[in-house]
Motif scaffolding. Sequence first.
Motif, PDB file in Angstrom:
ATOM      1  N   LYS A 103       0.648  -0.778   0.346  1.00  0.00           N
ATOM      2  CA  LYS A 103      -0.238   0.271   0.327  1.00  0.00           C
ATOM      3  C   LYS A 103       0.646   1.621   0.161  1.00  0.00           C
ATOM      4  N   MET A 153      -7.437 -10.511   0.131  1.00  0.00           N
ATOM      5  CA  MET A 153      -8.468  -9.776  -1.025  1.00  0.00           C
ATOM      6  C   MET A 153      -7.719  -8.131  -0.638  1.00  0.00           C
ATOM      7  N   LYS A 154      -7.906  -7.664   0.258  1.00  0.00           N
ATOM      8  CA  LYS A 154      -6.992  -6.434   0.858  1.00  0.00           C
ATOM      9  C   LYS A 154      -5.592  -6.306   0.013  1.00  0.00           C
ATOM     10  N   ASP A 211      -5.402  -6.586  -3.215  1.00  0.00           N
ATOM     11  CA  ASP A 211      -5.871  -5.748  -3.934  1.00  0.00           C
ATOM     12  C   ASP A 211      -4.790  -4.211  -4.215  1.00  0.00           C
ATOM     13  N   GLU A 212      -3.856  -4.105  -2.782  1.00  0.00           N
ATOM     14  CA  GLU A 212      -3.083  -2.842  -2.985  1.00  0.00           C
ATOM     15  C   GLU A 212      -1.995  -3.676  -3.628  1.00  0.00           C
ATOM     16  N   VAL A 267      -2.494  -4.882  -7.192  1.00  0.00           N
ATOM     17  CA  VAL A 267      -2.562  -4.835  -8.360  1.00  0.00           C
ATOM     18  C   VAL A 267      -2.722  -3.125  -7.981  1.00  0.00           C
ATOM     19  N   SER A 268      -3.504  -2.610  -6.745  1.00  0.00           N
ATOM     20  CA  SER A 268      -2.919  -1.213  -7.234  1.00  0.00           C
ATOM     21  C   SER A 268      -1.603  -0.672  -8.016  1.00  0.00           C
ATOM     22  N   CYS A 316      -2.166 -11.932  -9.212  1.00  0.00           N
ATOM     23  CA  CYS A 316      -3.177 -11.588  -8.091  1.00  0.00           C
ATOM     24  C   CYS A 316      -4.286 -11.427  -7.695  1.00  0.00           C
ATOM     25  N   THR A 317      -5.294 -11.776  -9.599  1.00  0.00           N
ATOM     26  CA  THR A 317      -6.320 -11.143  -9.676  1.00  0.00           C
ATOM     27  C   THR A 317      -6.360 -12.507  -9.561  1.00  0.00           C
ATOM     28  N   ASN A 361      -7.098 -13.823  -6.040  1.00  0.00           N
ATOM     29  CA  ASN A 361      -8.325 -13.094  -5.751  1.00  0.00           C
ATOM     30  C   ASN A 361      -9.347 -13.732  -6.343  1.00  0.00           C
TER      31      ASN A 361
END
Length: 776
Positions: A345, A407-408, A411-412, A414-415, A462-463, A466
């Motif tokens: 993050k 998942m959090k 998502d970080e 992937v971002s 990562c997707t 997820n």
Amino acid sequence: MEDNYDIPADPQMMEWVKSKIVDLGMTDRQMELLWNEEHDKELAKWIVHFDSIIGLFVQICYKKGNKQRAKQKHAEETESETASKKTAHSLLSDDEEEDDDQNKKDEDIVKTQYIHVSTKPDFNHDQALVLYFLRELKVEFTVDNVERKVQYGAIKSNPLHSLLEIMHDKMAPTLLKTQQQWPDSIKKEFSSSIHKFLASLTEASHRIKGQTVLYVPIEDIPSVKEARQNKDLFQRLEAALILWTEQIKEVVQEKEGSEHGDNASPLAEIEYWRLRTKDLRELNKQLESPDIKRIRDVLKTSNYIANFNTLSGEIQQGCDDAMNNLLYLSTLQEPCKKLSKAYAKEIPGLIPEILNMISMIWMMSKSYHTSERITGLLRKVSNEIIHRCCESISLDAIFDGKVQESMKCLDECVSAGHIWKTTCIETFDKLAKHYKEQNFSREFKYDQSSVFAEVDAFVQRCTDLNEVCEAQIQLGAKGSQCPTETGLPAFGGTSGPEITKSLLDIRKQFEQLIYNLRHLDYPILDVKSTKWHDDHGKFKAGIRDLELIMVNVLSSAFGNVRSIEQGIELLEAFSFLAKRDTIKRTVQMKASLLYEKFLIELDDVQAEFERHRKEPIILPHHPQYAGAALWIQRLRDRITKDKDLIDQAYFLPRTENEQANMDEKFFQLNEQTLHKHQDELYARWEKTLDLEDFAAYTNIPIMKRVEGNLVNLNFSLELQSIFEEARFWSKVPGYDPPTKLIEAIGSSSQDDRELRMNMESVNLVVRDYNEIILSM
């Protein structure tokens, strides 16, 4: 002797070996903290079994990932020991502080190091020091003869370097000296072999450290002239020159190679150029050393000297280039250090500074303005971002069902990957455009596919993970907030247990899919593991099959739905489970069928109303107008209840068109048809009220005499009808008795009750009176 390892060893021998271990390099503190009973057993085994075991090996090793930390601590302790000593007063005042420092040192030793003791050498450990004790077989030794019978010593972290020291400083000079009396042919071959071996050993032992060291032959060169005349010596020196040429050529050409590895980080790039600068400087010093200069003078007539001199000249240029690269790359040191410790993050916030530094390096550096160089540097930043994201992801947490936090984190990651790619492309597109407008001499180019290929693959990985988490929620009930023991919603009705059983069967099959995925024989987060595509494809195929089974369970259960309320309860349970698109689409489709069912219900109510409009279904004892209004109210309540249930079902997906269609049709039926007809009935009843003769209805005898001297209740039928209509109209929501009626008879329920009680009382009087008359 039997292999009985329980035979006790001589305590004095045990203490002798331990004392030598300390003498050879292990500290007393390390022995106290790290030595244990298992080590004593191995030591005793070696002492007792002198007839079958030759060697004992004691290794001080670094725990995984702690080598650098241990080395740093060792450097700090060394620096501390060489520092000036404190005064006696300072020592006394800081006793408690020193105790804390000692405790920290002890903790660090335990955390970073361990001792490995065995009777066979085992170099699969990251050892800092290897101590060896060797003896001849079947020769028993005691405290008195152990110094003569046992050979012992220490090998530092680089065994090759220890061997080189022994060979170069002790064995080679002795062997070369003793061979003077040998025949010339043997002496020549032996000397050549010795020098060749030492040259190879010198190169290999220093290459491990990233150093280039030229082996200088151990030769007695009385003068340049005599050396040139000595054919054998000249050839040996020439052989050394050829080897030097190969070494220097390898170093010079190394700058065009891929020395840093496919997964290297920017810090590794900086460290590479730091070591290369140091190596080239040291190599340059070696070339200027008296021994090598003397050999070069001897070999001036050699056919190989010209090539050697040319390559030697390139060393200084290579050193200058390396220093220039290090100068500009060092600007990346701090931001890349932050990146090397960042969580996923935190990565987006570090990207702009890194890109600014890389832009400056491209513009200012002599070497990093080429597409190949800048692409390689950007690829290393991509590697570091992938590495940091991998450190943030816990595969165990994913497979153990801790899906929300996983998942959090995914998502970080992937971002971070998306932001790195988009920011990089946008920044360098603007940079290239700016330099083009300014007619800059260089054009900014880099290979996007090379820089972002692995980032894109990692983002996709990562997707994929997820999707595994979503499947854990969908089919494994992981992260479920449901209080039931199974983690599934409670399904009502007679088919509830069957639905629950089907879902639990699905979960069992899903757990097998997760087990297979968890026990793959390669690292899942390694984007170079191409087998993942096949294994993940099998997992997705299994998920599709299970989703199809769940869709069939939902469809079967929905087929038994008989009311809007039942349908909403069922879809509420499945919408709670619907986390993947397939199930979400199925729930949406069933919700649309439910809306259609509601529209059909509206049509049925409309048809029933039209069918009985002229002859409404009035319940017994209900008056004409209020009874018809109550029948219509029942129809309104019927559709309003279903409409309210649908409106409150926030969890059901619906399109704007579906919502608008239901609202419009409900309004037309409820308000413009049914409610309007109630208004018409009320108006018609109100017109029938004739309250001008209200006094005539009330100013009459409450009883009247009939034939046979009997009496009857003489209450006005018209007035009774008015009271009944008023009472039942009050049960219809939104309708109160007309104002003129309220003024005439009152509006409270208390007045209505008193009137009915009075009428009942008069009826009792009439009945009792008639019974008395008839009994006479």
